[in-house]
Motif scaffolding. Structure first.
Motif, PDB file in Angstrom:
ATOM      1  N   ILE A 127    -126.667   2.266 -42.591  1.00  0.00           N
ATOM      2  CA  ILE A 127    -125.566   1.453 -43.114  1.00  0.00           C
ATOM      3  C   ILE A 127    -124.576   2.303 -43.906  1.00  0.00           C
ATOM      4  CG2 ILE A 127    -125.009  -0.431 -44.709  1.00  0.00           C
ATOM      5  CD1 ILE A 127    -127.549  -1.813 -43.868  1.00  0.00           C
ATOM      6  N   ILE A 128    -125.087   3.245 -44.717  1.00  0.00           N
ATOM      7  CA  ILE A 128    -124.191   4.098 -45.510  1.00  0.00           C
ATOM      8  C   ILE A 128    -123.282   4.912 -44.598  1.00  0.00           C
ATOM      9  CG2 ILE A 128    -124.126   6.111 -47.040  1.00  0.00           C
ATOM     10  CD1 ILE A 128    -126.647   4.999 -48.392  1.00  0.00           C
ATOM     11  N   LYS A 129    -123.848   5.443 -43.496  1.00  0.00           N
ATOM     12  CA  LYS A 129    -123.038   6.228 -42.557  1.00  0.00           C
ATOM     13  C   LYS A 129    -121.937   5.370 -41.941  1.00  0.00           C
ATOM     14  CE  LYS A 129    -125.021   8.639 -39.353  1.00  0.00           C
ATOM     15  NZ  LYS A 129    -126.033   9.263 -38.466  1.00  0.00           N
ATOM     16  N   LYS A 130    -122.284   4.154 -41.537  1.00  0.00           N
ATOM     17  CA  LYS A 130    -121.279   3.268 -40.961  1.00  0.00           C
ATOM     18  C   LYS A 130    -120.229   2.873 -42.008  1.00  0.00           C
ATOM     19  CE  LYS A 130    -123.471   1.116 -36.982  1.00  0.00           C
ATOM     20  NZ  LYS A 130    -122.363   1.469 -36.092  1.00  0.00           N
ATOM     21  N   PHE A 131    -120.691   2.626 -43.208  1.00  0.00           N
ATOM     22  CA  PHE A 131    -119.797   2.252 -44.307  1.00  0.00           C
ATOM     23  C   PHE A 131    -118.780   3.354 -44.581  1.00  0.00           C
ATOM     24  CE2 PHE A 131    -119.802   1.047 -49.121  1.00  0.00           C
ATOM     25  CZ  PHE A 131    -118.494   0.630 -49.003  1.00  0.00           C
ATOM     26  N   LEU A 132    -119.257   4.557 -44.854  1.00  0.00           N
ATOM     27  CA  LEU A 132    -118.367   5.657 -45.234  1.00  0.00           C
ATOM     28  C   LEU A 132    -117.485   6.094 -44.074  1.00  0.00           C
ATOM     29  CD1 LEU A 132    -120.727   7.847 -47.466  1.00  0.00           C
ATOM     30  CD2 LEU A 132    -119.078   6.099 -48.168  1.00  0.00           C
ATOM     31  N   SER A 133    -118.041   6.143 -42.859  1.00  0.00           N
ATOM     32  CA  SER A 133    -117.235   6.582 -41.716  1.00  0.00           C
ATOM     33  C   SER A 133    -116.109   5.587 -41.428  1.00  0.00           C
ATOM     34  CB  SER A 133    -118.117   6.747 -40.475  1.00  0.00           C
ATOM     35  OG  SER A 133    -118.734   5.523 -40.122  1.00  0.00           O
ATOM     36  N   THR A 134    -116.405   4.284 -41.530  1.00  0.00           N
ATOM     37  CA  THR A 134    -115.358   3.275 -41.315  1.00  0.00           C
ATOM     38  C   THR A 134    -114.294   3.369 -42.401  1.00  0.00           C
ATOM     39  OG1 THR A 134    -117.015   1.799 -40.346  1.00  0.00           O
ATOM     40  CG2 THR A 134    -114.925   0.822 -40.980  1.00  0.00           C
ATOM     41  N   PHE A 135    -114.726   3.548 -43.645  1.00  0.00           N
ATOM     42  CA  PHE A 135    -113.766   3.645 -44.755  1.00  0.00           C
ATOM     43  C   PHE A 135    -112.856   4.852 -44.600  1.00  0.00           C
ATOM     44  CE2 PHE A 135    -112.875   5.670 -48.870  1.00  0.00           C
ATOM     45  CZ  PHE A 135    -112.010   4.732 -49.403  1.00  0.00           C
ATOM     46  N   PHE A 136    -113.436   6.035 -44.353  1.00  0.00           N
ATOM     47  CA  PHE A 136    -112.612   7.247 -44.258  1.00  0.00           C
ATOM     48  C   PHE A 136    -111.718   7.220 -43.020  1.00  0.00           C
ATOM     49  CE2 PHE A 136    -115.945   9.054 -47.120  1.00  0.00           C
ATOM     50  CZ  PHE A 136    -115.089   9.383 -48.157  1.00  0.00           C
ATOM     51  N   PHE A 137    -112.178   6.580 -41.953  1.00  0.00           N
ATOM     52  CA  PHE A 137    -111.320   6.449 -40.773  1.00  0.00           C
ATOM     53  C   PHE A 137    -110.120   5.558 -41.097  1.00  0.00           C
ATOM     54  CE2 PHE A 137    -110.113   4.135 -36.898  1.00  0.00           C
ATOM     55  CZ  PHE A 137    -109.770   5.203 -36.075  1.00  0.00           C
ATOM     56  N   ALA A 138    -110.374   4.443 -41.806  1.00  0.00           N
ATOM     57  CA  ALA A 138    -109.283   3.539 -42.181  1.00  0.00           C
ATOM     58  C   ALA A 138    -108.289   4.237 -43.112  1.00  0.00           C
ATOM     59  CB  ALA A 138    -109.859   2.289 -42.844  1.00  0.00           C
ATOM     60  N   ILE A 139    -108.808   5.000 -44.073  1.00  0.00           N
ATOM     61  CA  ILE A 139    -107.938   5.727 -44.998  1.00  0.00           C
ATOM     62  C   ILE A 139    -107.114   6.776 -44.257  1.00  0.00           C
ATOM     63  CG2 ILE A 139    -108.000   7.457 -46.842  1.00  0.00           C
ATOM     64  CD1 ILE A 139    -108.164   4.655 -47.896  1.00  0.00           C
ATOM     65  N   MET A 140    -107.721   7.464 -43.288  1.00  0.00           N
ATOM     66  CA  MET A 140    -107.003   8.480 -42.521  1.00  0.00           C
ATOM     67  C   MET A 140    -105.851   7.853 -41.742  1.00  0.00           C
ATOM     68  SD  MET A 140    -108.452  11.021 -39.560  1.00  0.00           S
ATOM     69  CE  MET A 140    -108.634   9.643 -38.415  1.00  0.00           C
ATOM     70  N   ILE A 141    -106.123   6.699 -41.101  1.00  0.00           N
ATOM     71  CA  ILE A 141    -105.058   6.014 -40.364  1.00  0.00           C
ATOM     72  C   ILE A 141    -103.946   5.579 -41.310  1.00  0.00           C
ATOM     73  CG2 ILE A 141    -104.517   3.977 -38.978  1.00  0.00           C
ATOM     74  CD1 ILE A 141    -106.069   6.127 -37.485  1.00  0.00           C
ATOM     75  N   LEU A 142    -104.330   5.032 -42.472  1.00  0.00           N
ATOM     76  CA  LEU A 142    -103.336   4.632 -43.470  1.00  0.00           C
ATOM     77  C   LEU A 142    -102.485   5.819 -43.901  1.00  0.00           C
ATOM     78  CD1 LEU A 142    -102.170   2.735 -45.741  1.00  0.00           C
ATOM     79  CD2 LEU A 142    -104.022   3.599 -47.169  1.00  0.00           C
ATOM     80  N   ALA A 143    -103.121   6.961 -44.169  1.00  0.00           N
ATOM     81  CA  ALA A 143    -102.396   8.138 -44.648  1.00  0.00           C
ATOM     82  C   ALA A 143    -101.393   8.629 -43.610  1.00  0.00           C
ATOM     83  CB  ALA A 143    -103.388   9.240 -45.003  1.00  0.00           C
ATOM     84  N   ILE A 144    -101.805   8.654 -42.350  1.00  0.00           N
ATOM     85  CA  ILE A 144    -100.915   9.128 -41.286  1.00  0.00           C
ATOM     86  C   ILE A 144     -99.714   8.206 -41.137  1.00  0.00           C
ATOM     87  CG2 ILE A 144    -100.730   9.524 -38.797  1.00  0.00           C
ATOM     88  CD1 ILE A 144    -103.659  10.433 -38.847  1.00  0.00           C
ATOM     89  N   ILE A 145     -99.973   6.895 -41.093  1.00  0.00           N
ATOM     90  CA  ILE A 145     -98.882   5.928 -40.933  1.00  0.00           C
ATOM     91  C   ILE A 145     -97.937   5.984 -42.128  1.00  0.00           C
ATOM     92  CG2 ILE A 145     -98.335   3.466 -40.796  1.00  0.00           C
ATOM     93  CD1 ILE A 145    -100.942   3.091 -39.247  1.00  0.00           C
ATOM     94  N   SER A 146     -98.497   6.079 -43.337  1.00  0.00           N
ATOM     95  CA  SER A 146     -97.673   6.124 -44.549  1.00  0.00           C
ATOM     96  C   SER A 146     -96.795   7.372 -44.575  1.00  0.00           C
ATOM     97  CB  SER A 146     -98.563   6.076 -45.790  1.00  0.00           C
ATOM     98  OG  SER A 146     -99.323   4.901 -45.821  1.00  0.00           O
ATOM     99  N   CYS A 147     -97.362   8.511 -44.179  1.00  0.00           N
ATOM    100  CA  CYS A 147     -96.586   9.760 -44.172  1.00  0.00           C
ATOM    101  C   CYS A 147     -95.439   9.688 -43.166  1.00  0.00           C
ATOM    102  CB  CYS A 147     -97.496  10.941 -43.851  1.00  0.00           C
ATOM    103  SG  CYS A 147     -98.626  11.391 -45.188  1.00  0.00           S
ATOM    104  N   VAL A 148     -95.706   9.111 -41.987  1.00  0.00           N
ATOM    105  CA  VAL A 148     -94.654   8.986 -40.971  1.00  0.00           C
ATOM    106  C   VAL A 148     -93.528   8.087 -41.468  1.00  0.00           C
ATOM    107  CG1 VAL A 148     -94.138   8.101 -38.668  1.00  0.00           C
ATOM    108  CG2 VAL A 148     -96.203   9.468 -39.034  1.00  0.00           C
ATOM    109  N   ILE A 149     -93.890   6.935 -42.050  1.00  0.00           N
ATOM    110  CA  ILE A 149     -92.878   6.007 -42.549  1.00  0.00           C
ATOM    111  C   ILE A 149     -92.089   6.646 -43.694  1.00  0.00           C
ATOM    112  CG2 ILE A 149     -92.528   3.798 -43.727  1.00  0.00           C
ATOM    113  CD1 ILE A 149     -94.953   2.731 -42.201  1.00  0.00           C
ATOM    114  N   ASP A 150     -92.802   7.308 -44.618  1.00  0.00           N
ATOM    115  CA  ASP A 150     -92.138   7.928 -45.760  1.00  0.00           C
ATOM    116  C   ASP A 150     -91.190   9.043 -45.308  1.00  0.00           C
ATOM    117  OD1 ASP A 150     -92.218   8.187 -48.865  1.00  0.00           O
ATOM    118  OD2 ASP A 150     -92.478  10.247 -48.152  1.00  0.00           O
ATOM    119  N   TYR A 151     -91.623   9.838 -44.327  1.00  0.00           N
ATOM    120  CA  TYR A 151     -90.770  10.934 -43.841  1.00  0.00           C
ATOM    121  C   TYR A 151     -89.520  10.386 -43.162  1.00  0.00           C
ATOM    122  CZ  TYR A 151     -89.213  15.072 -41.326  1.00  0.00           C
ATOM    123  OH  TYR A 151     -88.457  16.106 -40.847  1.00  0.00           O
ATOM    124  N   SER A 152     -89.667   9.304 -42.394  1.00  0.00           N
ATOM    125  CA  SER A 152     -88.508   8.728 -41.712  1.00  0.00           C
ATOM    126  C   SER A 152     -87.479   8.213 -42.713  1.00  0.00           C
ATOM    127  CB  SER A 152     -88.953   7.600 -40.776  1.00  0.00           C
ATOM    128  OG  SER A 152     -89.511   6.525 -41.515  1.00  0.00           O
TER     129      SER A 152
END
Length: 388
Positions: free
Chosen positions: A38-63
């Motif tokens: 469960i911990i592996k699924k928890f942390l991997s899902t969280f960090f994947f979501a954060i990574m997607i958020l960071a990429i989208i935020s950087c693209v929007i901010d740069y534009s």
């Protein structure tokens, strides 16, 4: 057949291991395969979501900022360093909510595959089932606590410096704020405005008050700051003194004065509080109180928020686990929709309470912790319902 095989594997993973007797007689149960799963699924899902958020935020901010970056010829390495500091900033803003969404997402998936039914059927209590959630959320909360108090303010300091240089207009560096400030118990200064680009302020006044008596008043058309000598140059000066019996007026073309104030103390934008570590923030609040600034609630809110936010992530994790652990018609989609609604309610609750603290007399500490206390009670009620 596939779901049945997964359920069997889950039952094997949840076989109860004997407790280990430590030297002092205390019992410690090791983290088992179920916990790691469960911990592996928890942390991997969280960090994947954060990574997607960071990429989208950087693209929007740069534009949004690309025109300023091109016109001011910002170097590529400087821009990359800016986004290195921007990612922690945007991540910290939505940290508890992404833990909540990640918890609901992966818990709903394993519930839909009947894995949670298999875990509970193997004799594992719901309280025991929550153990890996508590371990994972505690780890993330500790990381968030350290980052909020020390790491993110340092990143924000560099991020704000970059925005001041390459993004904000030159007018941003010109304060037209009718600045009033106390520099000692009986001495106050006033500036109509101050330009950070040339270190010059207009219509300066210094007043020394003894009780109800205006003892001395120094007026200058404009002042400049010498950053090398750390003194203020007053130009076209008028000095008015009063000893209650006699009043005198002197005119001077120039006068040098040393005040316990620098141009940095005049920059009272809200961005300052984000760029100070907690220790620096405490010192800044104490200095502003000495200067006679009245409403510092936004700074107290920032100070208390840094500790309250990680606890909110812990509470939302428990809520997410309780909601998504039931296999219901509609699957993950319904769980995620419910999670988004609860997230919106939490954000609205936090916004309302902090607004009351900023604009009214509500204590900032209470304002920051009210949403956490209310949602903690909600989490406890959900937990009791699941246990039953």
């Amino acid at each position: 057949m596939a779901d049945s095989q997964k359920a069997t594997d889950t039952q094997k993973a949840t076989a109860v291991a004997p407790a280990i007797n430590t030297a002092n007689g205390m019992y410690w149960r090791p983290i088992k395969k179920l916990d790691w799963y469960i911990i592996k699924k928890f942390l991997s899902t969280f960090f994947f979501a954060i990574m997607i958020l960071a990429i989208i935020s950087c693209v929007i901010d740069y534009s949004e900022k690309v025109d300023n970056l091109v016109s001011k010829k910002a170097p590529l390495i400087t821009v990359l360093n800016y986004y290195k500091d921007f990612v922690p900033h945007i991540t910290a803003l939505l940290f508890p909510l992404f833990i909540f969404i990640a918890t609901i997402f992966f818990t709903s998936k394993i519930a839909y595959k009947s894995e949670i039914i298999a875990i509970l059927a193997a004799g594992i209590s719901f309280q025991r089932f929550l153990r890996p959630y508590i371990i994972g959320s505690t780890f993330l909360c500790i990381v968030s606590l350290i980052a909020n108090h020390w790491i993110i303010p340092i990143a924000n300091k560099e991020r704000i410096a970059f925005e001041d240089k390459y993004i904000n207009d030159d007018n941003f560096k010109y304060v037209n704020d009718n600045l009033h400030m106390g520099i000692s118990k009986n001495t106050y200064i006033y500036l109509q405005n101050y330009s950070f680009s040339n270190s010059t302020g207009n219509h300066f006044t210094e007043e020394t008050i003894n009780g109800t008596l205006l003892k001395e008043k120094i007026m200058a058309d404009y002042v400049t700051y010498d950053s090398v000598k750390k003194i203020w140059h007053l130009h076209n000066v008028v000095i008015r003194t009063n000893d209650s019996n006699k009043e005198s007026i002197r005119n001077l073309p120039e006068l040098d004065k040393k005040y316990p104030v620098t141009p940095g103390d005049l920059n009272r934008t809200d961005a300052i509080k984000e760029a100070l570590t907690t220790q620096e923030l405490n010192q800044y609040i104490a200095t502003e109180q000495m200067h006679g600034r009245e409403n510092l609630n936004s700074y107290f809110i920032e100070k208390h928020r840094r500790s309250a936010q990680p606890f909110a992530a812990f509470v939302l994790t428990i809520i997410g686990a309780c909601i998504a652990s039931r296999k219901i018609r509609g699957g993950s989609g319904l769980h995620l929709a419910l999670g988004i609604v609860i997230s919106a309610v939490y954000i609205m609750f936090m916004q309302i309470s902090t607004t009351f603290a900023t604009k009214s007399s509500l204590d900032p500490l209470i304002a920051v912790w009210i949403p956490n206390v209310v949602f903690a009670i909600f989490a406890y009620l959900l937990y009791l319902r699941q246990v039953k």
